[in-house]
Design a protein around this motif. Structure first.
Motif, PDB file in Angstrom:
ATOM      1  N   TRP A 265       0.841  -1.197   0.000  1.00 20.76           N
ATOM      2  CA  TRP A 265       0.000   0.000   0.000  1.00 20.76           C
ATOM      3  C   TRP A 265       0.877   1.248   0.000  1.00 20.76           C
ATOM      4  O   TRP A 265       2.027   1.224   0.434  1.00 20.76           O
ATOM      5  N   ALA A 266       0.313   2.314  -0.549  1.00 18.58           N
ATOM      6  CA  ALA A 266       1.071   3.552  -0.735  1.00 18.58           C
ATOM      7  C   ALA A 266       0.202   4.747  -0.390  1.00 18.58           C
ATOM      8  O   ALA A 266      -1.014   4.723  -0.571  1.00 18.58           O
ATOM      9  N   LEU A 279       5.507   3.943   1.099  1.00 22.33           N
ATOM     10  CA  LEU A 279       5.176   2.653   0.499  1.00 22.33           C
ATOM     11  C   LEU A 279       5.525   1.540   1.476  1.00 22.33           C
ATOM     12  O   LEU A 279       6.604   1.555   2.081  1.00 22.33           O
ATOM     13  N   ALA A 280       4.604   0.595   1.645  1.00 21.72           N
ATOM     14  CA  ALA A 280       4.853  -0.613   2.435  1.00 21.72           C
ATOM     15  C   ALA A 280       4.622  -1.822   1.540  1.00 21.72           C
ATOM     16  O   ALA A 280       3.681  -1.852   0.756  1.00 21.72           O
ATOM     17  N   ASN A 281       5.479  -2.827   1.682  1.00 21.18           N
ATOM     18  CA  ASN A 281       5.357  -4.037   0.860  1.00 21.18           C
ATOM     19  C   ASN A 281       5.854  -5.239   1.648  1.00 21.18           C
ATOM     20  O   ASN A 281       6.892  -5.171   2.307  1.00 21.18           O
ATOM     21  N   ASP A 282       5.080  -6.318   1.628  1.00 15.55           N
ATOM     22  CA  ASP A 282       5.541  -7.578   2.216  1.00 15.55           C
ATOM     23  C   ASP A 282       5.072  -8.734   1.351  1.00 15.55           C
ATOM     24  O   ASP A 282       3.966  -9.228   1.489  1.00 15.55           O
ATOM     25  N   LEU A 448       2.182  -4.120  -9.521  1.00 16.50           N
ATOM     26  CA  LEU A 448       3.358  -3.309  -9.221  1.00 16.50           C
ATOM     27  C   LEU A 448       2.895  -1.997  -8.600  1.00 16.50           C
ATOM     28  O   LEU A 448       2.185  -1.223  -9.234  1.00 16.50           O
ATOM     29  N   THR A 449       3.271  -1.771  -7.351  1.00 21.41           N
ATOM     30  CA  THR A 449       2.943  -0.530  -6.667  1.00 21.41           C
ATOM     31  C   THR A 449       4.174   0.356  -6.670  1.00 21.41           C
ATOM     32  O   THR A 449       5.267  -0.083  -6.278  1.00 21.41           O
ATOM     33  N   ILE A 507      -4.646   7.148  -1.540  1.00 22.42           N
ATOM     34  CA  ILE A 507      -4.213   5.867  -0.987  1.00 22.42           C
ATOM     35  C   ILE A 507      -4.415   4.773  -2.044  1.00 22.42           C
ATOM     36  O   ILE A 507      -5.474   4.702  -2.669  1.00 22.42           O
ATOM     37  N   LEU A 508      -3.399   3.932  -2.233  1.00 20.31           N
ATOM     38  CA  LEU A 508      -3.488   2.779  -3.104  1.00 20.31           C
ATOM     39  C   LEU A 508      -3.043   1.543  -2.331  1.00 20.31           C
ATOM     40  O   LEU A 508      -2.196   1.639  -1.439  1.00 20.31           O
ATOM     41  N   GLY A 509      -3.606   0.401  -2.676  1.00 18.57           N
ATOM     42  CA  GLY A 509      -3.141  -0.808  -2.012  1.00 18.57           C
ATOM     43  C   GLY A 509      -3.701  -2.057  -2.640  1.00 18.57           C
ATOM     44  O   GLY A 509      -4.676  -2.029  -3.399  1.00 18.57           O
TER      45      GLY A 509
END
Length: 823
Positions: A265-266, A279-282, A448-449, A507-509
């Protein structure tokens, strides 16, 4: 008698001495392969001196003056820490595991040979752009430099496992890296298994309504009804089929429900407290020891990049540079189809096409097997793709007599430019240039974020197959390959892929949830990876006007189950606070205790609480009781609880409450009856496997993260040294996802699949960004870096993700200097 005693004593002492000597020798030989991070080397293949600085978490920071030398350094670092892992990935892709492990891995080699992944990877080398070709060659040179160093300096064959299995190490090639890329695509794709299971279930449940219950569509606009699978073929099909065989730990295709997943999410500057993008990514994959991820920093001509790499591949797949951050999640694009091919009754070497019978493309392939005779395969390809064995993915259960199954998949391209696209994304200057680079990406399809300093975007990347609007099964079940309408017409232009750029809300996710509702064939997919986590994510994003790095970290580590909060009021509606008081020790009293605990629970899947374990055991027992009379042996294929199925049944959507009645019994059971009986069964199971005191149960005792060594993890005694087990929070449907093993066995709730990498990037202060992996950087079991980051990962902690050279050098555990060899 005294003489006998003396000889027994002497022999015992000698045996103990020999055992100690053998243990010392084994340790000495194994420890020889521990890499030395502080040294100076003169090497071939580089153009200028450079350094690899290892920070105190053993993350290599590669400071080179040109890109080729930087990728050389990455190859060398990967080979220092993960050589065994890299060689196993390569052998798997090549279909050559049986040369080391014997006949027990023959089925894996057979599958990979039929898919022809390594040959296709070799052909794809020529399709890469010049930048990627140079990186591949430089990376291979770095790996080979480490192999040469091991051989010349007798460094314990590079890894302890090499002693145990004695497998030779061949030089690394550019094609090997592309083969690893395709192998990762295989691990992240699951539509083949979904198609086969839907077909098998259709044979058992010809009622479309009941099929939609157990294999529900994601909420949204409905779709046209599908034909019953059996109606597609004239030849008879089996009604029931045995459950799938257990998989070897090295099998690259995960069991259904354990494929790719992830969160990302961004936040745009307007939704950030500091005015910069976040930006968070897991990404989620199956847990192993060591983890598949490896942290690294490269100093490239375009600037520094840092993040998660996969040993064997010269690219940062998830991370950031000084100007851009990128994260990936599985898109669940339907990029696979199974075709049933009709054989020519007069010539089994031909198959039916829309224009008549046609010969298979065939090729012989020899699999060498340790301590056994080699096996010769005849590989067959159709216009639709390679022919698979009936023993793969239970294909025999849905293949009529006189037919075979073939497989279409976008990753089976001899001109796969996905790595070139990833290389372009990594070196892009901003979101727009990254989106342009992503256009050549093929497989595995990802969401792809992207963020730069001002903009956020999400784009589905990967080749999207173009199916005919009159496709018989719409790609949801195997279909006749000789009918023109069922065949792929190519792929859609990249502009067809969904994208979201600079949304108004800021917000995107994506949590693998359904991202778009479009009609077939531009629908993207009918199967999605999440309908639950996204609900919790929306709440966490919307309850704050602005976000920070720490609020994104909190969301990554959130363990509240929206699913539990939704389903418990449904399945316990007629059970809460009912019945007369019961004496201690009776089933009624135990049920009341369990219900009382759950009634006061907020749905947090915390490792220290009893409620998550009671809830999970109840749901598992409930689903099994609902489906096994209708599905028979096929019920064992539904290893995980499907929340939408439970909700449909207890809300009686389209008559779904019919599942509650046990077909083989005379009475007509209600859903309340089944819910109560299932709770009693769950309590009994908990008592047999844990304790009779329900309040003292701990979710973490059952939900242990299983970072197991893929080869040595089952070896007695040795497994206690190579496997990493950790009590963990989270569950199947929490944002901090800890996907359980599933099934009905005592280890059903082991945490086997989750975030092996976590990263949070704040572009208001990039050097405050954070990341971590689930084990340690080293794959060497004697290294202190084998599991050191795993302790942080388990506690929800991170390490700095900084491009500051001074910080990297401040607490370095070693500096390797590489100088060009003078001729």
């Amino acid at each position: 008698m005294v003489m006998i005693f003396r000889w027994v004593l002497r022999l015992t002492g000698a045996a103990i001495g020999l055992a100690v000597l053998a243990a010392f020798l084994a340790y000495f030989l194994a420890s020889r392969s521990l890499p030395d991070y502080t040294k100076t080397l003169e090497v071939d293949g580089i153009t200028a001196p450079f350094e690899i600085v290892r920070d105190n978490a053993n993350v290599p920071h590669i400071f080179a003056s040109n890109d080729a030398d930087a990728f050389f350094g990455l190859g060398y670092a990967h080979a220092q820490d993960r050589l065994w892992q890299m060689t196993m990935l390569r052998r798997t892709a090549q279909g050559r595991l049986s040369e080391v492990f014997g006949r027990r891995t023959l089925s894996i080699d057979t599958l990979l040979r039929r898919l022809d992944i390594y040959r296709l990877a070799s052909l794809s080398v020529a399709s890469q752009d010049a930048r990627t070709t140079d990186a591949l060659n430089a990376y291979a040179a770095g790996v080979n430099m480490r192999i040469t160093e091991i051989n010349n300096r007798s460094l314990g064959r590079g890894a302890p496992e090499m002693f145990m299995f004695g497998s030779p190490i061949s030089t690394w090639r550019a094609a090997d890296s592309l083969a690893v890329t395709k192998l990762m695509a295989l691990q992240l794709s699951g539509h083949l298994q979904d198609e086969v299971l839907r077909a098998r279930t259709s044979l058992v449940l010809p009622d479309e309504a009941r099929l939609s219950d157990i294999l529900p569509d994601m909420p949204g606009t409905g779709i046209a009804a599908l034909p019953e699978y059996a109606s597609l073929f004239k030849a008879p099909l089996p009604r029931y089929a045995a459950a799938s065989e257990p998989r070897h730990s090295l099998h690259p295709v995960p069991a259904r429900g354990l494929g790719g997943a992830s969160n990302a999410w961004a936040a745009a500057p307007t939704r950030s407290a500091t005015g910069g993008t976040i930006l968070a990514n897991d990404p989620h994959l199956g847990f192993t020891a060591p983890a598949i991820w490896y942290l690294a920093r490269l100093e490239l001509e375009s600037g520094g990049v840092i993040g998660g790499t996969i040993p064997g591949m010269p690219v940062v797949l998830a991370g950031r540079s000084g100007t851009i951050g990128w994260g990936i999640t599985s898109s669940y694009l339907d990029d696979q189809d199974v075709f049933i091919e009709q054989l020519n009754p007069d010539n089994s070497e031909e198959y039916r096409t829309p224009n008549g019978f046609k010969p298979f493309e065939t090729r012989k392939s020899i699999i060498n097997i340790k301590d056994d005779e080699p096996v010769t395969l005849t590989l067959r390809w159709t216009d639709n793709g390679p022919v698979l064995s009936g023993s793969d993915f239970s294909l025999a259960a849905i293949t009529p007599q006189g037919h075979v199954a073939s497989f279409a998949w976008t990753a089976l391209s001899p001109r796969d430019t996905s790595l070139s696209a990833a290389m372009g994304i990594m070196q892009a200057a901003d979101v727009q240039s990254a989106l342009i680079s992503a256009q050549s990406y093929i497989a595995p399809s990802q969401n792809l974020t992207l963020v730069d300093k001002d903009k956020i975007a999400l784009k589905l990347i990967g080749a999207m197959p173009e199916r005919d609007v009159n496709h018989q099964s719409k790609g949801r079940m195997p279909s006749p390959g000789w009918i023109a309408e069922n065949r792929w017409k190519g792929v859609f232009p990249i502009t067809t892929n969904p994208e979201f750029i600079e949304p108004v809300g800021g917000i995107l996710g994506n949590t693998n949830n359904k991202i778009v509702e479009r009609p077939f064939p531009v629908h993207v997919s009918y199967e999605w990876g999440d309908s639950q986590r996204v609900q919790r994510w929306q709440r966490l994003m919307q309850t704050r006007q602005v976000h920070t790095r720490d609020s994104f970290v909190e969301a990554q580590l959130d363990t509240v189950s929206f699913t539990a909060r939704t389903l418990l009021p449904l399945i316990g509606a007629d059970l809460w606070f009912t019945g007369e008081p019961a004496p201690n020790g009776t089933p009624e009293r135990k049920r009341q205790i369990a219900l009382d605990l759950l009634a006061n629970w907020n749905g947090e899947m915390n490792e220290h609480l009893p409620e998550p374990l009671i809830y999970s055991a109840w749901l598992r027992a409930l689903q099994d009781r609902l489906i096994k009379d209708e599905l028979g042996p096929l019920a064992t294929e539904f290893k995980h609880v499907e929340p939408l199925f439970i909700e449909r049944v207890f809300r009686d959507i389209s008559g779904a409450a019919e599942w509650c009645d046990i077909l083989q019994s005379s009475p007509k059971e209600t859903c309340t009856d089944v819910s109560r009986i299932s709770l009693d069964a769950a309590i009994l199971w908990l008592e047999e496997n844990y304790t009779t005191d329900l309040a003292s149960l701990r979710w973490g005792d059952a939900h242990q993260a299983t970072h197991d060594h893929a080869v040595l993890g089952d070896v007695p005694v040795l497994r206690y040294f190579v496997n990493i087990r950790q009590s963990t929070s989270g569950g199947d449907h929490t944002l901090m996802r800890g996907r359980t093993q599933g099934g009905l066995g005592p280890d059903a709730f082991l945490n086997v699949h989750g975030a092996g990498y976590r990263g949070v990037y704040d572009f208001a202060d990039p050097d405050s960004s954070l990341f971590v992996i689930s084990t340690g950087q080293s794959g060497h079991l004697f290294s202190r870096h084998y599991d050191d980051l795993g302790a942080l990962w388990r506690r929800g902690e991170y390490i700095p993700m900084s491009l500051d050279e001074g910080l990297a050098r401040a607490a370095a555990v070693g500096i390797t200097t590489l100088n060009p060899r003078e001729n």
